[in-house]
Every structure is written in structure tokens, then in C-alpha cells.
Design a protein around this motif. Structure first.
Motif, PDB file in Angstrom:
ATOM      1  N   ASN A  37       0.848  -1.187   0.000  1.00  0.00           N
ATOM      2  CA  ASN A  37       0.000   0.000   0.000  1.00  0.00           C
ATOM      3  C   ASN A  37       0.889   1.244   0.000  1.00  0.00           C
ATOM      4  O   ASN A  37       1.059   1.918   1.022  1.00  0.00           O
ATOM      5  N   ILE A  38       1.469   1.540  -1.171  1.00  0.00           N
ATOM      6  CA  ILE A  38       2.390   2.665  -1.290  1.00  0.00           C
ATOM      7  C   ILE A  38       2.047   3.477  -2.538  1.00  0.00           C
ATOM      8  O   ILE A  38       1.323   3.014  -3.421  1.00  0.00           O
ATOM      9  N   SER A  39       2.583   4.680  -2.606  1.00  0.00           N
ATOM     10  CA  SER A  39       2.357   5.539  -3.772  1.00  0.00           C
ATOM     11  C   SER A  39       3.309   5.144  -4.900  1.00  0.00           C
ATOM     12  O   SER A  39       4.238   4.349  -4.708  1.00  0.00           O
ATOM     13  N   MET A  40       3.099   5.708  -6.054  1.00  0.00           N
ATOM     14  CA  MET A  40       4.007   5.452  -7.177  1.00  0.00           C
ATOM     15  C   MET A  40       5.400   5.983  -6.881  1.00  0.00           C
ATOM     16  O   MET A  40       6.400   5.341  -7.221  1.00  0.00           O
ATOM     17  N   TYR A  41       5.459   7.157  -6.247  1.00  0.00           N
ATOM     18  CA  TYR A  41       6.778   7.693  -5.896  1.00  0.00           C
ATOM     19  C   TYR A  41       7.494   6.753  -4.931  1.00  0.00           C
ATOM     20  O   TYR A  41       8.700   6.481  -5.090  1.00  0.00           O
ATOM     21  N   GLU A  42       6.793   6.236  -3.960  1.00  0.00           N
ATOM     22  CA  GLU A  42       7.420   5.324  -3.002  1.00  0.00           C
ATOM     23  C   GLU A  42       7.871   4.038  -3.681  1.00  0.00           C
ATOM     24  O   GLU A  42       8.909   3.467  -3.327  1.00  0.00           O
ATOM     25  N   ASN A  43       7.105   3.574  -4.663  1.00  0.00           N
ATOM     26  CA  ASN A  43       7.509   2.382  -5.408  1.00  0.00           C
ATOM     27  C   ASN A  43       8.784   2.664  -6.209  1.00  0.00           C
ATOM     28  O   ASN A  43       9.713   1.848  -6.232  1.00  0.00           O
ATOM     29  N   PHE A  44       8.837   3.837  -6.849  1.00  0.00           N
ATOM     30  CA  PHE A  44      10.049   4.258  -7.546  1.00  0.00           C
ATOM     31  C   PHE A  44      11.224   4.385  -6.581  1.00  0.00           C
ATOM     32  O   PHE A  44      12.351   3.973  -6.887  1.00  0.00           O
ATOM     33  N   HIS A  45      10.964   4.924  -5.399  1.00  0.00           N
ATOM     34  CA  HIS A  45      12.052   5.194  -4.452  1.00  0.00           C
ATOM     35  C   HIS A  45      12.722   3.915  -3.964  1.00  0.00           C
ATOM     36  O   HIS A  45      13.892   3.939  -3.546  1.00  0.00           O
ATOM     37  N   LYS A  46      12.037   2.790  -4.042  1.00  0.00           N
ATOM     38  CA  LYS A  46      12.672   1.513  -3.693  1.00  0.00           C
ATOM     39  C   LYS A  46      13.843   1.229  -4.629  1.00  0.00           C
ATOM     40  O   LYS A  46      14.851   0.647  -4.228  1.00  0.00           O
ATOM     41  N   SER A  47      13.735   1.657  -5.893  1.00  0.00           N
ATOM     42  CA  SER A  47      14.842   1.500  -6.831  1.00  0.00           C
ATOM     43  C   SER A  47      15.986   2.438  -6.482  1.00  0.00           C
ATOM     44  O   SER A  47      17.158   2.103  -6.667  1.00  0.00           O
ATOM     45  N   VAL A  48      15.636   3.623  -5.967  1.00  0.00           N
ATOM     46  CA  VAL A  48      16.669   4.581  -5.554  1.00  0.00           C
ATOM     47  C   VAL A  48      17.498   3.987  -4.414  1.00  0.00           C
ATOM     48  O   VAL A  48      18.733   4.070  -4.417  1.00  0.00           O
ATOM     49  N   VAL A  49      16.813   3.371  -3.468  1.00  0.00           N
ATOM     50  CA  VAL A  49      17.500   2.774  -2.318  1.00  0.00           C
ATOM     51  C   VAL A  49      18.301   1.538  -2.734  1.00  0.00           C
ATOM     52  O   VAL A  49      19.445   1.340  -2.310  1.00  0.00           O
ATOM     53  N   GLY A  50      17.702   0.703  -3.579  1.00  0.00           N
ATOM     54  CA  GLY A  50      18.343  -0.557  -3.937  1.00  0.00           C
ATOM     55  C   GLY A  50      19.332  -0.483  -5.074  1.00  0.00           C
ATOM     56  O   GLY A  50      20.139  -1.399  -5.265  1.00  0.00           O
ATOM     57  N   PHE A  51      19.304   0.615  -5.881  1.00  0.00           N
ATOM     58  CA  PHE A  51      20.161   0.697  -7.063  1.00  0.00           C
ATOM     59  C   PHE A  51      20.504   2.157  -7.345  1.00  0.00           C
ATOM     60  O   PHE A  51      20.285   2.671  -8.443  1.00  0.00           O
ATOM     61  N   PRO A  52      21.062   2.866  -6.350  1.00  0.00           N
ATOM     62  CA  PRO A  52      21.225   4.327  -6.442  1.00  0.00           C
ATOM     63  C   PRO A  52      22.064   4.804  -7.624  1.00  0.00           C
ATOM     64  O   PRO A  52      21.772   5.852  -8.216  1.00  0.00           O
ATOM     65  N   ASN A  53      23.112   4.073  -7.957  1.00  0.00           N
ATOM     66  CA  ASN A  53      24.013   4.518  -9.021  1.00  0.00           C
ATOM     67  C   ASN A  53      23.662   3.924 -10.382  1.00  0.00           C
ATOM     68  O   ASN A  53      24.348   4.193 -11.372  1.00  0.00           O
ATOM     69  N   GLY A  54      22.600   3.130 -10.431  1.00  0.00           N
ATOM     70  CA  GLY A  54      22.187   2.527 -11.689  1.00  0.00           C
ATOM     71  C   GLY A  54      21.546   3.539 -12.610  1.00  0.00           C
ATOM     72  O   GLY A  54      21.048   4.590 -12.186  1.00  0.00           O
ATOM     73  N   LEU A  55      21.540   3.233 -13.901  1.00  0.00           N
ATOM     74  CA  LEU A  55      20.962   4.124 -14.898  1.00  0.00           C
ATOM     75  C   LEU A  55      19.443   4.131 -14.766  1.00  0.00           C
ATOM     76  O   LEU A  55      18.798   3.086 -14.846  1.00  0.00           O
ATOM     77  N   ALA A  56      18.870   5.311 -14.570  1.00  0.00           N
ATOM     78  CA  ALA A  56      17.418   5.460 -14.476  1.00  0.00           C
ATOM     79  C   ALA A  56      16.833   6.028 -15.755  1.00  0.00           C
ATOM     80  O   ALA A  56      15.789   5.581 -16.228  1.00  0.00           O
ATOM     81  N   VAL A  57      17.518   7.040 -16.338  1.00  0.00           N
ATOM     82  CA  VAL A  57      17.010   7.710 -17.536  1.00  0.00           C
ATOM     83  C   VAL A  57      18.142   7.910 -18.532  1.00  0.00           C
ATOM     84  O   VAL A  57      19.241   8.352 -18.162  1.00  0.00           O
ATOM     85  N   TYR A  58      17.854   7.561 -19.778  1.00  0.00           N
ATOM     86  CA  TYR A  58      18.753   7.886 -20.890  1.00  0.00           C
ATOM     87  C   TYR A  58      17.974   8.781 -21.845  1.00  0.00           C
ATOM     88  O   TYR A  58      16.877   8.433 -22.279  1.00  0.00           O
ATOM     89  N   TYR A  59      18.561   9.935 -22.167  1.00  0.00           N
ATOM     90  CA  TYR A  59      17.861  10.917 -23.011  1.00  0.00           C
ATOM     91  C   TYR A  59      18.853  11.626 -23.905  1.00  0.00           C
ATOM     92  O   TYR A  59      19.676  12.418 -23.436  1.00  0.00           O
ATOM     93  N   GLN A  60      18.831  11.305 -25.188  1.00  0.00           N
ATOM     94  CA  GLN A  60      19.655  12.006 -26.177  1.00  0.00           C
ATOM     95  C   GLN A  60      21.142  12.029 -25.793  1.00  0.00           C
ATOM     96  O   GLN A  60      21.838  13.016 -26.015  1.00  0.00           O
ATOM     97  N   GLY A  61      21.627  10.937 -25.193  1.00  0.00           N
ATOM     98  CA  GLY A  61      23.017  10.872 -24.771  1.00  0.00           C
ATOM     99  C   GLY A  61      23.241  11.247 -23.319  1.00  0.00           C
ATOM    100  O   GLY A  61      24.329  11.013 -22.767  1.00  0.00           O
ATOM    101  N   LYS A  62      22.259  11.834 -22.663  1.00  0.00           N
ATOM    102  CA  LYS A  62      22.334  12.200 -21.246  1.00  0.00           C
ATOM    103  C   LYS A  62      21.956  11.007 -20.393  1.00  0.00           C
ATOM    104  O   LYS A  62      20.933  10.363 -20.627  1.00  0.00           O
TER     105      LYS A  62
END
Length: 551
Positions: free
Chosen positions: A3-28
Motif C-alpha cells: 500500500n504505497i504511492s508510485m513515488y514510493e515504489n520508484f524510491h525503492k529502486s533509488v534505495v536498492g540501485f542508487p548509481n544505476g541508470l534510471a534515464v537515458y535521453y539524447q546521450g544524457k
């Protein structure tokens, strides 16, 4: 399901994989840690600068650029409601949506603003503007600013200096105050999307955190992989954020599962190849026309990174069997085991509810129900039909919407006894696989985008001199389908009336809704109840074009 929000679900990835690639955009490349910092910075601005609070509705009309994710998750973090709209929606529709949905502020795209800049000055106090270049790598940003956005500069001033009164998103400064994550009822509305409803009439659909998270939590089922496999991989995100399939399947699902979102603002095969050569494209979702263009390109078919593809999904329109066969064969011939699968879903139940997978698939079907989803085929009275008989598809799932915005009657008409009546016709076989027959509702898929004939008809009939109008579907080589309108006019210069209809549609509708063909008639066929018989016109047109449909 937690029973969590979408942001909280996303934040689990932040905690578990902080340095992993989240967004790739035009080379960024943006890591999960960096994306979370940008989200929290924006949440600070929303709360402490723009005074947005839980329950407020904020309109977001953006292409697939990083801002759409940053603003969306920041709004979700503070408990506000995001109203997604097509980034190139004309001013009149934007203003109407803002009024009807009680929108507090809107984040709009600069290229759209530039088309009708003087009109937007009327609501300038509620508008915040994003730019395509803000997250581009340094060299691309300089090149774009100097050479590529000359048309925008002509509209807004040489260096945008005369663009007075408008607030740019990148210029807003945070206060540095910490913003707490809102903990509310995750079954309540958190997102508003626009669709054709189960009858084909345009509606605003209310969706919750739980709706989106239900698909995210079942993602490994339809991806046919273990959680550790998808970690560090990437999902191509070319389908638009204003579409439930694009927003949930290609943005929220990967980001809440430690997988990168590979943003493409506009699809071209050349741009796709650039992304494949620089980022880990493991999964992709698209519409039939997109895959057809891929397979027409030798550069794509011979790309060495095809072997990195794990799975491809096709939605938004019916998948031709020949297209799937060609795609699968092409993958096999070039060393990839990737296959294309078709599924079924609708915005009222967030995109995917049954789907073909590596474990469960049948040619010609739209898939096998996902865990937690129950499908039935019923007759006009709601009685369940035997396997193999065609009827209306209904479903019960945690993904089923909260309801239609401010429309209790329409909500109660399509959600009965916990089941969503989809307005689509199909049947179920003895093994539980579903098969789509035809749409009961009037929605035409133009390049995968749902357009609504009734919306076009109402607009055309508002033109002085037009007494009646009917819009139908016709084939199109590039878009797969397009609209043709039949018009009865009281008096007119045919060429002048034709131009007026096209100009009016371009002004008030998204470009996919603009008719490709217009035919003038003295009268239109009517049903026994005196309504325009669109089915008769569709059958007549299909016969002329030699189009046949399976029964």
C-alpha cells in the motif's frame, strides 16, 4: 501489493540501485540517485514556491523528456493529481480542460506555446514552460540553442527575451526546505488521463496509485524474467506519457523495478538505432506502424544490438499476424531470441490485463489473463457466455480505474458488480485465452492514438452551414488508419467549406483527429431511431475499397 504511492515504489529502486541508470535521453545519463534529487528539488518548488498541495490538479502536457518524469513523480510525492494531456493539444482544448478539471497550474511545452503564444498570455499566471534542450548533453544543448530552434525564437524573440510574463520551469528555484512524502489513500485518484471511454465518447479517467502499482508488481510475469535479470537493463520509452500504455508500461514499470527508462521524444528508426548503440535496450513497446518502419530498415535489421533485445510488445491497435511473423523471423535470422507479443488493455484498466508471453501464448489471441485479473464474455444482459461465443469483454482487476471524472452515471454504467464493461467484443477459448473480434465503441486508432469520431462530428457540425456530419475509419499507408468525414451542408462553396473544416479541426483537435478525406453528400443514411447510421457508411466505404472483415 504494498500500500504505497508510485513515488514510493520508484524510491525503492533509488534505495536498492542508487548509481544505476534510471534515464537515458539524447546521450544524457541520469542515475536513480540523481533523478530522485531532481524530483525532490521539484517537490520543494511545487510546495514552497508554487503552493501546490495534496489533492490539487496540475496539468502536464509534455513529450518524452526528463521533465515529464521529474514533475510527475514530484506531484505524486506530495499527493497532488497529475492531469496528463497530449503535448501538442491546441490552446482552446488546454483552456477547456483546465476549466473543467479545476487545474491549478499547467506545465506546457515551449514548442506548443510558440504556435499560439498570444492566446496563452490570457492564462500566463497558470503556465510554466519546459524546453527540449534543458537535459541535453552540453554540445547538443549548444547546437540546439544556436541552430535548431530558430522557428521558436522567431515566435518568442531572438533569445526569448520578448517572451515576457511566462515562467520557465528551469528558472524556478527551490527553497531548500525538505518536503515530506504524502501518505494518503492509495486507492484514490492520483492521475487523470483522457480517453474514449467504453462507449467511444471522450472522458477523463481517474486512476490511482494502486492501479499503476498493480501492473508494476506483475511486470516480471509478462516480461518472463526474474527481477535480477531486468536490473540495469532498459525499456524503450517512445509511447507518449499521456497514454496509459506509455506512462505505466514504459515509464513507471521499469523505474520501479531498477530498470532504465530510455526516452525518445519522437520515433524515427535512425534515432532508435542511436539509442540501441548507446543504451541497454532490452524491452520495447510500440504500435504496429512503429514496428513496420523498423523492419523496413536494413540498419535496424542488421544492428548488432538486436541480440540484446529480450521481448517486444505491440499495443494500441490490432497486431497483423504477418507483422509478428516477420519481426520474429528477422530477430531469429540476426541472432536474437526476442519475440513480439500482443496483449489487451484499455486506459480504464491501465494498459495491460491479458498478454501473450513466452510461457503462455497462442497465435491470433490477445493473450492470457494476468494474475489477479478475471475476464468474462457476456451477452447484452450481462449473462456469461460459453467458451467460443462472441460477446462483450468484461474484466475485474486491481488495475480497474477509480471512475470517470465528475461523471457518476457513466462510471456506474460501465463498472457493475466489480467488473469493467469494456465495450469491446471478443471470445475466450477452452484454455482461457482471449480473442478480440471488434470494437463495440467508436474509437479509431490512428498510428496507435485513439481518436473519437463523435468529437470530430460535434466540431464539424458547429461550423456554420453544416447540417450533419459522420466520421468513419479508412486505411492509411503511414498511420494504418485515418478519418474520413461525410458532410451535409445547407449552402457552401465546396472548396471553401473543405478548407474551413480542415482549418477548424487543426485548430481544436490533435493532428491525428484531423480528417484525411472529406466527402459532401445531400443526405446521410439514418437508423430506425433517426440517428446517422455510421455503420452503414462504414460498410459502404469498406465495400468500395475492397475491405473485408472476419466474422
Amino acid at each position: 501489493m504494498e500500500n504505497i504511492s508510485m513515488y514510493e515504489n520508484f524510491h525503492k529502486s533509488v534505495v536498492g540501485f542508487p548509481n544505476g541508470l534510471a534515464v537515458y535521453y539524447q546521450g544524457k545519463r541520469i542515475s536513480f540517485r540523481k533523478l530522485d534529487k531532481l524530483i525532490n528539488r521539484t517537490a520543494d518548488i511545487l510546495v514552497n514556491v508554487l503552493h501546490i498541495k495534496a489533492g490539487d490538479i496540475v496539468l502536464l502536457a509534455q513529450p518524452n523528456i526528463p521533465e515529464v518524469l521529474i514533475i510527475f513523480y514530484a506531484l505524486n510525492k506530495i499527493g497532488a493529481i497529475t492531469n496528463f494531456v497530449h503535448p501538442f493539444t491546441p490552446f482552446n482544448q488546454i483552456k477547456s480542460i483546465m476549466r473543467k478539471n479545476h487545474v491549478k497550474i499547467a506545465f506546457l511545452f515551449e514548442q506548443r506555446i510558440a504556435k499560439e503564444v498570444d492566446k496563452y498570455r490570457d492564462i500566463v499566471d497558470k503556465i510554466y514552460v519546459t524546453r527540449i534542450e534543458d537535459f541535453l548533453p552540453t554540445f547538443k544543448k549548444i547546437s540546439y540553442h544556436l541552430f535548431m530552434n530558430t522557428a521558436i525564437r522567431r515566435k518568442l524573440g531572438k533569445w526569448r527575451g520578448s517572451f515576457k510574463g511566462f515562467n520557465y520551469f528551469y528558472q524556478l528555484k527551490p527553497t531548500g526546505k525538505k518536503v515530506e512524502t504524502y501518505h494518503g489513500d492509495n486507492a484514490k485518484t492520483s492521475i487523470l488521463l483522457h480517453s474514449g471511454s467504453t462507449t467511444g465518447d471522450p472522458k477523463t479517467i481517474c486512476l490511482s496509485n494502486n492501479n499503476f502499482n498493480s501492473l508494476s508488481d506483475h511486470s516480471f510475469e509478462f516480461l518472463s524474467c526474474k527481477p535480477e535479470f531486468i536490473r540495469g537493463k532498459g525499456m524503450l520509452s517512445v509511447l507518449p506519457s499521456f497514454h496509459g500504455f506509455g506512462l505505466c508500461m514504459t515509464m513507471h514499470v521499469p523505474l520501479s523495478n531498477k530498470c532504465a527508462c530510455l526516452l525518445m521524444p519522437k520515433f524515427t528508426v535512425d534515432e532508435l538505432i542511436k539509442v540501441m548503440n548507446k543504451a541497454p535496450v532490452t524491452c520495447m513497446c510500440g504500435v504496429p506502424t512503429m514496428y513496420e518502419k523498423m523492419l523496413e530498415s536494413d540498419k535496424f535489421c542488421k544492428n548488432k544490438h538486436l541480440k540484446d533485445l529480450h521481448v517486444a510488445f505491440c499495443g494500441g491497435d490490432t497486431l497483423p499476424p504477418s507483422l509478428k511473423q516477420k519481426f520474429d523471423q528477422t530477430m531469429k535470422e540476426h541472432g536474437s531470441y526476442c519475440q513480439m507479443f500482443e496483449g489487451y488493455g484499455l486506459t480504464e484498466a491501465i494498459a495491460v490485463n491479458c498478454v501473450n508471453t513466452y510461457e503462455h501464448h497462442k497465435d491470433g489471441s490477445i493473450g492470457y489473463p494476468m494474475s489477479g485479473s478475471t475476464f468474462k464474455i457476456v451477452d447484452e444482459e450481462g449473462n456469461e457466455l460459453p467458451r467460443g461465443q462472441i460477446g462483450e469483454i468484461i474484466l475485474k482487476s486491481p488495475a480497474v480505474m477509480v471512475g470517470y471524472y465528475n461523471d457518476k452515471a457513466a462510471t456506474e454504467a460501465c463498472i457493475r458488480d466489480g467488473f469493467l464493461y469494456t465495450g469491446d467484443l471478443g471470445y475466450m477459448d477452452e484454455d482461457g485465452f482471449l480473442y478480440f473480434s471488434q470494437r463495440k465503441k467508436r474509437v479509431v486508432k490512428v498510428s496507435g492514438v485513439g481518436v473519437f469520431p463523435t468529437e470530430v462530428e460535434r466540431l464539424v457540425e458547429s461550423i456554420s452551414g453544416v447540417s450533419s456530419c459522420c466520421a468513419i475509419q479508412i486505411p492509411d499507408d503511414k498511420l494504418q488508419h485515418a478519418l474520413k468525414v461525410f458532410v451535409v451542408a445547407k449552402y457552401f462553396d465546396e472548396e471553401g467549406m473543405r478548407n474551413q473544416i480542415i482549418e477548424t479541426c487543426r485548430k481544436y483537435l490533435i493532428r491525428w483527429s484531423v480528417p484525411k478525406e472529406i466527402e459532401f453528400r445531400k443526405e446521410l443514411p439514418l437508423t430506425m431511431l433517426g440517428k446517422v447510421d455510421f455503420r452503414a457508411l462504414q460498410e459502404e466505404e469498406d465495400k468500395i475499397r475492397g475491405i473485408t472483415h472476419e466474422k
